[in-house]
Scaffold this motif. Structure first.
Motif, mmCIF file in Angstrom:
data_model
loop_
_atom_site.group_PDB
_atom_site.id
_atom_site.type_symbol
_atom_site.label_atom_id
_atom_site.label_comp_id
_atom_site.label_asym_id
_atom_site.label_seq_id
_atom_site.Cartn_x
_atom_site.Cartn_y
_atom_site.Cartn_z
ATOM 1 N N GLY A 131 0.798 -1.224 0.000
ATOM 2 C CA GLY A 131 0.000 0.000 0.000
ATOM 3 C C GLY A 131 0.827 1.269 0.000
ATOM 4 N N ARG A 132 2.159 1.128 -0.065
ATOM 5 C CA ARG A 132 3.048 2.301 -0.088
ATOM 6 C C ARG A 132 4.074 2.090 -1.204
ATOM 7 N NH1 ARG A 132 5.229 0.681 4.982
ATOM 8 N NH2 ARG A 132 4.019 -1.161 4.422
ATOM 9 N N GLU A 133 3.636 2.412 -2.408
ATOM 10 C CA GLU A 133 4.453 2.093 -3.583
ATOM 11 C C GLU A 133 5.834 2.721 -3.558
ATOM 12 O OE1 GLU A 133 1.327 2.349 -6.702
ATOM 13 O OE2 GLU A 133 3.044 1.785 -7.985
ATOM 14 N N ALA A 134 5.895 4.014 -3.212
ATOM 15 C CA ALA A 134 7.190 4.710 -3.210
ATOM 16 C C ALA A 134 8.151 4.043 -2.230
ATOM 17 C CB ALA A 134 7.000 6.175 -2.853
ATOM 18 N N ALA A 135 7.606 3.594 -1.106
ATOM 19 C CA ALA A 135 8.451 2.951 -0.091
ATOM 20 C C ALA A 135 9.094 1.674 -0.640
ATOM 21 C CB ALA A 135 7.644 2.654 1.165
ATOM 22 N N GLY A 136 8.407 1.040 -1.572
ATOM 23 C CA GLY A 136 8.948 -0.167 -2.178
ATOM 24 C C GLY A 136 9.993 0.114 -3.249
ATOM 25 N N GLN A 137 10.138 1.383 -3.612
ATOM 26 C CA GLN A 137 11.044 1.722 -4.720
ATOM 27 C C GLN A 137 12.370 2.325 -4.280
ATOM 28 O OE1 GLN A 137 8.117 4.293 -6.557
ATOM 29 N NE2 GLN A 137 7.814 2.867 -8.236
ATOM 30 N N GLN A 138 12.569 2.462 -2.968
ATOM 31 C CA GLN A 138 13.804 3.109 -2.487
ATOM 32 C C GLN A 138 15.017 2.181 -2.592
ATOM 33 O OE1 GLN A 138 14.847 1.205 0.200
ATOM 34 N NE2 GLN A 138 12.852 0.218 -0.023
ATOM 35 N N LYS A 139 16.181 2.788 -2.407
ATOM 36 C CA LYS A 139 17.422 1.996 -2.346
ATOM 37 C C LYS A 139 18.174 2.354 -1.061
ATOM 38 C CE LYS A 139 18.052 1.128 -7.247
ATOM 39 N NZ LYS A 139 17.112 2.069 -7.904
ATOM 40 N N ASP A 182 19.488 5.831 6.311
ATOM 41 C CA ASP A 182 19.219 7.113 5.642
ATOM 42 C C ASP A 182 17.921 7.791 6.103
ATOM 43 O OD1 ASP A 182 21.064 8.521 3.640
ATOM 44 O OD2 ASP A 182 19.095 9.066 2.891
ATOM 45 N N LYS A 183 17.479 8.770 5.332
ATOM 46 C CA LYS A 183 16.446 9.721 5.794
ATOM 47 C C LYS A 183 15.520 10.076 4.639
ATOM 48 C CE LYS A 183 20.498 11.992 4.840
ATOM 49 N NZ LYS A 183 21.886 11.728 5.190
ATOM 50 N N ARG A 184 15.290 11.361 4.364
ATOM 51 C CA ARG A 184 14.564 11.866 3.192
ATOM 52 C C ARG A 184 13.044 11.798 3.293
ATOM 53 N NH1 ARG A 184 18.549 11.820 -1.164
ATOM 54 N NH2 ARG A 184 20.478 11.276 -0.135
ATOM 55 N N TRP A 185 12.502 10.749 3.895
ATOM 56 C CA TRP A 185 11.052 10.548 3.940
ATOM 57 C C TRP A 185 10.354 11.450 4.947
ATOM 58 C CZ3 TRP A 185 9.012 7.269 0.448
ATOM 59 C CH2 TRP A 185 9.841 6.289 -0.107
ATOM 60 N N PHE A 235 20.436 9.969 -4.543
ATOM 61 C CA PHE A 235 20.874 8.836 -3.735
ATOM 62 C C PHE A 235 19.672 8.196 -3.060
ATOM 63 C CE2 PHE A 235 25.418 9.984 -3.329
ATOM 64 C CZ PHE A 235 25.940 8.698 -3.240
ATOM 65 N N HIS A 236 19.614 6.922 -3.040
ATOM 66 C CA HIS A 236 18.609 6.169 -2.297
ATOM 67 C C HIS A 236 17.204 6.209 -2.908
ATOM 68 C CE1 HIS A 236 21.732 5.697 0.662
ATOM 69 N NE2 HIS A 236 21.815 7.000 0.833
ATOM 70 N N SER A 237 17.079 6.895 -4.056
ATOM 71 C CA SER A 237 15.832 6.824 -4.837
ATOM 72 C C SER A 237 14.540 7.042 -4.060
ATOM 73 C CB SER A 237 15.745 5.454 -5.523
ATOM 74 O OG SER A 237 16.580 5.444 -6.634
ATOM 75 N N VAL A 238 14.520 8.064 -3.270
ATOM 76 C CA VAL A 238 13.273 8.405 -2.576
ATOM 77 C C VAL A 238 12.508 9.415 -3.436
ATOM 78 C CG1 VAL A 238 12.258 9.443 -0.513
ATOM 79 C CG2 VAL A 238 14.232 7.917 -0.304
ATOM 80 N N ARG A 239 11.295 9.032 -3.827
ATOM 81 C CA ARG A 239 10.481 9.894 -4.694
ATOM 82 C C ARG A 239 10.183 11.237 -4.037
ATOM 83 N NH1 ARG A 239 11.992 5.434 -7.267
ATOM 84 N NH2 ARG A 239 11.002 5.313 -9.302
ATOM 85 N N ALA A 240 10.170 12.305 -4.857
ATOM 86 C CA ALA A 240 9.843 13.641 -4.333
ATOM 87 C C ALA A 240 8.419 13.620 -3.765
ATOM 88 C CB ALA A 240 9.960 14.657 -5.448
ATOM 89 N N HIS A 241 8.261 14.246 -2.618
ATOM 90 C CA HIS A 241 6.929 14.285 -2.010
ATOM 91 C C HIS A 241 6.801 15.471 -1.074
ATOM 92 C CE1 HIS A 241 9.444 11.943 0.829
ATOM 93 N NE2 HIS A 241 8.598 12.263 1.790
ATOM 94 N N HIS A 242 5.569 15.827 -0.808
ATOM 95 C CA HIS A 242 5.325 16.819 0.228
ATOM 96 C C HIS A 242 4.050 16.469 0.964
ATOM 97 C CE1 HIS A 242 3.019 19.856 -2.564
ATOM 98 N NE2 HIS A 242 2.861 18.626 -2.963
#
Ligand code: SGN
Ligand code: CA
Length: 523
Positions: free
Chosen positions: A230-238, A362-365, A444-451
């Motif tokens: 149910g959290r697609e972006a979370a499945g796409q990180q590195k 890491d972080k970003r989210w 780095f770490h492929s976290v999709r842009a979000h707000h």
């Protein structure tokens, strides 16, 4: 005005009851702002989380015991340069211009806490990590690491030169800080930033702490093997510890039993190659038994993943240990010099960090662990010792708060609010929600842009390019596993959160183009 009267009164009372080096004129308060890199609240024992119970931070905790602990403090953009730019300017990333680490250059000529206080007659200095891609403006003195800096025998840049200093980065930053304090002009108040590199990746402890947590088994977060349903972006990180952490660089693993050959490390020049041959030997020897055991004890894939988590946490917390020692040393120094009563002492980090939650480093989210920032503060404004502030505060508030505390007018363009009123109980009308915006994709770490927006109970997130939404009930689901966006049971909440989101975007003047499939998230 009232503020000026308050600080004058404060100065006079300090003069009459103070000790040590206080001069005969009322002194505006000094500021010591300590910003570590990637230090999560889970690793500060004052916050009481399970991991930190096994690796306490008594010196950092002292600030909460004698001062104030902020339990709901967050960053505006969970990445180094942007968070530091926000701390300095009191503005969200889109307003201070520093939205991503990569290729952005900080404009130090906009109003910052440093250049304002410098103009007001403060002595200003920054020691340690800077990472804003332009040289410090508004500082009389700086000794900064080059970019991310190195753990061992690091280079420091000053106004005139770059020199390599021998030793461990955290210890060097501590002694440079004490030296600057000792050399300063005593008649003027100071604004000093002590910015540690630790506990940033690749988590290299001081030699004395290589084995400090060798025998400690830290609790495995319940979400360590998260499947990201149910959290697609979370499945796409590195940024998965058992898949993406480099076995050599990050996990200090070697090629086999008795081997001195580190596994994959793309950046030896900032790691092993910074050590002298003797230091390299001591380093490899300290990890030998544990590294041998990795090969001699049979483990399932799951057990190997857990082994890697332990290695990661042992090193991360060993780095924290030196940071805590540093804080202790500096607090003792302030005390011995009679500076404690008239100094605002702050401990924070540029953002939070994952310590295995969701399987990550890491972080970003905007998820809790990296969105949250530690904040502990002891100042002459504390009503009593051991206060806890649980209103929603953010790094946009730091500069306005410090300006109010020093009796300086807050520029209109600063977007944060002074939280001084939360310390003395005079603030009636505090904010109900926070705005967050992460831009750095691809990165780095492929976290999709979000707000998104967070209230005390709910969080709404929008992944900009993919146009996907997530919503969490933090009370029912503090680990953010169940995306309730679109769930009819939460229709009203969802509507309320959308309204709140729109309200904040307007209030903070977030440009349209920053909100969707914009250039910055595609570049
Ligand atoms: C480096 C790290 C990344 C980290 C960024 C940003 N890799 O690139 O893991 O996300 O810095 O960190 S490293 O192995 O070279 O350390 S930040 O603190 O500057 O934002
Ligand atoms: Ca950081």
């Amino acid at each position: 005005n009232f503020r000026h009267f308050c600080f004058l009164a404060l100065g006079l009372s300090l003069f009459s009851c103070g000790k040590g080096k206080l001069s005969s004129t009322p002194q505006r308060p000094n500021i010591l702002l300590m910003i570590s890199d990637d230090h999560a609240v889970q690793a500060i024992s004052a916050y009481g989380r399970p991991i930190s119970k096994l690796a306490p931070t008594p010196n950092i905790d002292r600030l909460a015991e004698e001062g104030v602990l902020f339990t709901q403090n967050f960053c505006a953009n969970s990445i180094c340069g942007p968070s530091r730019a926000t701390i300095l300017t009191g503005k969200h990333s889109h307003m201070n211009g520093f939205v991503k680490n990569d290729r952005t250059k900080f404009n130090g000529h906009q109003p910052t806490i440093a250049n304002i206080l410098q103009e007001e007659g403060y002595q200003t200095a920054v020691i340690g990590k800077w990472h804003l891609n332009t040289l410090p403006v508004g500082f009389d003195h700086y000794e900064i690491l080059n970019d991310q800096g190195e753990y061992n025998n690091p280079d420091f840049m000053t106004k005139d030169t770059t020199i390599q200093r021998m030793g461990y980065v955290t210890d060097i930053i501590t002694s440079l800080t004490k030296k600057w304090l000792g050399d300063r002009e005593e008649k003027k108040p100071f604004f000093l930033m002590m910015n540690h590199k630790a506990p940033h990746r690749n988590w290299v402890p001081a030699e004395r702490h290589y084995r400090t947590f060798e025998q400690t088994t830290f609790p495995v977060p319940s979400t360590y093997f998260d499947a990201y349903e149910g959290r697609e972006a979370a499945g796409q990180q590195k940024m998965n510890i058992y898949r993406d952490a480099y076995e050599g660089h990050d996990l200090k693993m070697v090629a086999g039993v008795g081997s001195d050959s580190l596994l994959y490390d793309p950046w030896p020049h900032v790691f092993m190659e910074r050590m002298t041959p003797e230091e390299q030997e001591k380093f490899l020897a300290a990890y030998r038994e544990r590294n041998d055991d990795f090969y001699t004890t049979p483990r399932t894939e799951k057990e190997k993943a857990e082994w890697k988590l332990q290695r990661y946490l042992q090193d991360y917390l060993a780095c924290v240990k030196s940071v805590d020692e540093s804080v202790g040393e500096v607090l003792n120094y302030l005390e011995a010099e009679g500076l404690m009563e008239n100094t605002i002492v702050i401990y924070t980090s540029d953002q939070g960090f994952f310590l295995g939650e969701h399987g990550w480093f890491d972080k970003r989210w905007m998820y809790e662990e990296s969105f949250r920032m530690p904040l502990l503060m002891k100042s002459p404004f504390d009503k009593k010792q051991g206060m806890v502030v649980d209103q929603l505060t953010q790094n946009i508030d730091f500069a306005p708060t410090l300006l109010e505390m020093t009796g300086v007018d807050i520029p209109d363009e600063m977007q944060g609010k002074s939280f001084l009123g939360l310390l003395d109980g005079t603030s009636q009308d505090w904010r109900k929600s926070l705005y967050y915006h992460f831009y750095e994709f691809p990165g780095f770490h492929s976290v999709r842009a979000h707000h998104g927006v967070r209230t005390d109970r709910y969080k709404l997130m929008h992944f900009k390019v993919e146009d996907r939404w997530e919503m969490f009930d933090l009370e029912q689901d503090p680990e953010e596993i169940h995306n309730i966006y679109g769930d009819p049971a939460f229709a009203e909440v969802q509507q309320m959160m959308h309204q709140e989101f729109e309200k904040l975007k307007k209030e903070y003047q977030v440009p349209e183009e920053a909100q969707s499939k914009n250039k910055s998230s595609k570049s």
